[in-house]
Enzyme design. Structure first.
Site, PDB file in Angstrom:
ATOM      1  N   LYS A  22      44.746  30.755  30.201  1.00 57.64           N
ATOM      2  CA  LYS A  22      44.716  31.635  31.374  1.00 57.64           C
ATOM      3  C   LYS A  22      44.350  30.852  32.639  1.00 57.64           C
ATOM      4  O   LYS A  22      45.035  30.947  33.661  1.00 57.64           O
ATOM      5  CB  LYS A  22      43.685  32.754  31.153  1.00 57.64           C
ATOM      6  CG  LYS A  22      43.366  33.556  32.409  1.00 57.64           C
ATOM      7  CD  LYS A  22      42.268  34.570  32.184  1.00 57.64           C
ATOM      8  CE  LYS A  22      40.874  34.047  32.213  1.00 57.64           C
ATOM      9  NZ  LYS A  22      40.194  34.033  33.515  1.00 57.64           N
ATOM     10  N   ASN A  23      43.256  30.096  32.581  1.00 53.89           N
ATOM     11  CA  ASN A  23      42.771  29.460  33.805  1.00 53.89           C
ATOM     12  C   ASN A  23      43.650  28.305  34.269  1.00 53.89           C
ATOM     13  O   ASN A  23      43.613  27.940  35.440  1.00 53.89           O
ATOM     14  CB  ASN A  23      41.312  29.030  33.645  1.00 53.89           C
ATOM     15  CG  ASN A  23      40.380  30.239  33.648  1.00 53.89           C
ATOM     16  OD1 ASN A  23      40.807  31.352  33.986  1.00 53.89           O
ATOM     17  ND2 ASN A  23      39.138  30.044  33.257  1.00 53.89           N
ATOM     18  N   CYS A 123      31.249  39.806  42.432  1.00 51.48           N
ATOM     19  CA  CYS A 123      31.749  39.539  41.090  1.00 51.48           C
ATOM     20  C   CYS A 123      30.611  39.771  40.108  1.00 51.48           C
ATOM     21  O   CYS A 123      29.451  39.573  40.447  1.00 51.48           O
ATOM     22  CB  CYS A 123      32.233  38.097  41.018  1.00 51.48           C
ATOM     23  SG  CYS A 123      32.660  37.564  39.366  1.00 51.48           S
ATOM     24  N   ARG A 128      29.600  33.939  43.690  1.00 57.85           N
ATOM     25  CA  ARG A 128      30.902  33.284  43.749  1.00 57.85           C
ATOM     26  C   ARG A 128      31.470  33.188  45.169  1.00 57.85           C
ATOM     27  O   ARG A 128      32.517  33.765  45.478  1.00 57.85           O
ATOM     28  CB  ARG A 128      31.891  33.941  42.792  1.00 57.85           C
ATOM     29  CG  ARG A 128      31.390  33.919  41.370  1.00 57.85           C
ATOM     30  CD  ARG A 128      32.390  34.423  40.390  1.00 57.85           C
ATOM     31  NE  ARG A 128      33.402  33.437  40.053  1.00 57.85           N
ATOM     32  CZ  ARG A 128      34.389  33.660  39.200  1.00 57.85           C
ATOM     33  NH1 ARG A 128      34.491  34.829  38.619  1.00 57.85           N
ATOM     34  NH2 ARG A 128      35.279  32.728  38.925  1.00 57.85           N
ATOM     35  N   ASP A 313      32.135  29.235  30.322  1.00 54.88           N
ATOM     36  CA  ASP A 313      32.995  30.271  29.723  1.00 54.88           C
ATOM     37  C   ASP A 313      32.806  30.383  28.209  1.00 54.88           C
ATOM     38  O   ASP A 313      33.393  31.263  27.586  1.00 54.88           O
ATOM     39  CB  ASP A 313      34.470  29.988  30.040  1.00 54.88           C
ATOM     40  CG  ASP A 313      34.791  30.242  31.506  1.00 54.88           C
ATOM     41  OD1 ASP A 313      33.957  30.846  32.198  1.00 54.88           O
ATOM     42  OD2 ASP A 313      35.878  29.825  31.949  1.00 54.88           O
ATOM     43  N   ARG A 405      42.293  40.968  30.208  1.00 56.26           N
ATOM     44  CA  ARG A 405      42.527  40.003  31.291  1.00 56.26           C
ATOM     45  C   ARG A 405      42.627  38.589  30.753  1.00 56.26           C
ATOM     46  O   ARG A 405      43.218  37.728  31.396  1.00 56.26           O
ATOM     47  CB  ARG A 405      41.359  40.042  32.281  1.00 56.26           C
ATOM     48  CG  ARG A 405      41.201  41.364  32.970  1.00 56.26           C
ATOM     49  CD  ARG A 405      40.076  41.308  33.938  1.00 56.26           C
ATOM     50  NE  ARG A 405      40.412  40.360  35.009  1.00 56.26           N
ATOM     51  CZ  ARG A 405      39.723  40.228  36.112  1.00 56.26           C
ATOM     52  NH1 ARG A 405      38.667  40.964  36.312  1.00 56.26           N
ATOM     53  NH2 ARG A 405      40.083  39.364  37.029  1.00 56.26           N
TER      54      ARG A 405
END
Ligand code: EPU
Length: 427
Positions: A22-23, A123, A128, A313, A405
């Site tokens: 994803k990232n 967030c 952030r 993460d 997501r």
């Protein structure tokens, strides 16, 4: 809103295919803004965030063509073509839903000489801010103005001259934006203390395939020699090291044995190191990673850090695993200031975790118990799924739009290895 129903206690065994990252995808897609030729990305994961980014691209006049739409396909082949940019504004409504939208700032500025991007706002995992993105753009020669909740950036002389910037803090997103801005600059750019996550290397590899000139790829000092134009490319998105690490934790907490097909053991380095210290066997080869656990888990001390350190993460998922370890573990979250939102939910499942600022103390327990839980961000939600797989009885995980997501077909992949998990609609 859908929920996940998980009945814990099944030992996971079998093979899970690992999706595109994803990232990485979220920084590869905006590269389409840098060229008038088509950019085809293979292995794009089917995720809400990727759909959102594709939609954002259409706002700028980029055509998006999706091939391989069969429902059984994991991953997609998508071609983006920005023959002409028709708009340079990323509106609040899209940016607030997806922070990664800020990644259009650099490439848009490089190609169109101007960009207006909404400030993303708050967030769930921390403040952030985006100050480093803006400082890097200024160092490359952009003029920045903040007005009515928007960042307006433009190049005074038509194009960015390029320049030098030292990141005071390692930032993945700001490094990505600076790289995408620098590749079309008139002069050279030197980035120091740049992030060196594998997703940055993936971005550099794509930009190089498009004709960019970047020295120092994989290191924290990057030199970019701007070129006049970039060409299109066809490029395969790297495997998702965080998805793979999450399923490794899932396998380990159930005392199972799971093959993570397509995962890259080297990119998962710090996670695999942590897993081995916890007592999990991890074997990596060229085509994937195999994880094996026998039910006995050891307490450890872990601290998150920029790559090659342990990814923030992975913190929540490893914490879920450590809930079942023998002894007391200590976790230190150094990247985000508010990334322990999963702790009270894990405690509701029988875990014994205390937090003090950025430190969490996890006292291992013999048994977790199912409960109705929910989380406020993606990785926190995944930690609840991992705990649920080992918990006694039924767990209902709410707000699973967070999981949608970032985890492609989560319940299908877990079913493949024997988990009792289903998605149920809200009544
Ligand atoms: N920071 C600033 N100013 C900035 C930018 C960052 O102070 O202008 C700070 C942040 O507040 C944070 C630290 O620098 O304390 C690192 O943030 P970074 O910029 O590296 O994070 P990001 O680019 O916004 C990406 C991932 C995150 C991941 C972080 C850290 C994407 C789309 N997101 O975010 O992924 O946690 O890097 O590795 O690539 C996730 O996938 O669940 C996720 C949150």
């Amino acid at each position: 809103m859908d929920k996940l129903r998980i009945i814990g206690g099944h030992r996971l065994s079998g093979t899970i295919p690992i999706s595109g990252a994803k990232n990485a995808a979220l920084t590869l897609i905006p590269c389409a803004l840098l060229t008038d030729e088509p950019l085809t990305l293979r292995n794009l994961p089917r995720l809400a965030d990727i759909d959102g980014f594709q939609h954002l691209m259409t706002q700028f006049g980029v055509s998006v063509n999706i091939a391989g739409k069969r429902p059984e396909d994991f991953g997609r082949v998508v071609t983006f073509e920005a023959t002409r940019l028709t708009n340079t504004v990323a509106p609040y409504d899209l940016v607030r839903k997806m922070r990664a939208s800020i990644l259009v700032l650099g490439p848009m500025l490089a190609r169109a000489g101007e960009a207006t991007v909404s400030l993303p706002g708050g967030c769930a995992i921390g403040n952030r801010p985006i100050d480093l993105h803006l400082k890097a753009m200024e160092a490359l020669g952009a003029e920045i103005e903040l007005a009515q909740g928007y960042v307006r950036a433009h190049c005074p002389d038509g194009g960015l001259p390029g320049g030098d910037f030292t990141f005071p803090v390692v930032s993945v997103g700001a490094t990505e934006n600076a790289l995408m801005a620098a590749v079309l600059a008139k002069g050279p750019t030197r980035l120091s203390n740049a992030a060196r996550e594998p997703e940055i290397v993936d971005l550099c590899n794509l930009l190089t395939a498009m004709g960019a000139e970047i020295e120092g790829v994989g290191g924290s000092d990057l030199t970019i020699h701007g070129v006049d134009r970039l060409n299109g490319a066809t490029y395969k998105v790297m495997p998702d090291r965080i998805e793979a690490g999450s399923y490794a934790c899932a396998a380990a907490i159930t005392g199972g044995e799971v093959r993570l097909e397509g995962a890259d053991g080297e990119e998962m380095g710090a996670t695999n190191h942590a897993l081995r210290n916890i007592g999990v066997e991890v074997e990596a080869d060229k085509r994937g990673v195999t994880v094996r656990a026998d039910g006995r888990l050891k307490a450890v001390k872990l601290s998150t850090a920029p790559y090659p350190g342990l990814a923030t993460d992975m913190q929540a998922q490893l914490m879920a695993l450590l809930c079942r370890a023998e002894g007391t573990s200590v976790l230190n979250e150094t990247i985000f200031e508010n990334r322990y939102m999963h702790v009270p939910e894990l405690n509701r499942m029988g875990a014994h975790i205390e937090t003090n600022g950025r430190t969490a103390i996890v006292h291992g327990v013999d048994q977790l118990t199912g409960a109705e839980v929910m989380a406020t961000d993606l990785r926190a939600s995944m930690s609840l799924v991992i705990a649920a797989l080992a918990a006694q009885g039924e767990t209902l995980v709410r707000r699973i739009y967070h999981l949608d997501r970032g985890y492609e077909r989560l319940e299908e992949k877990l079913q493949l290895v024997g988990a009792e998990i289903e998605r149920i609609g809200d009544d």
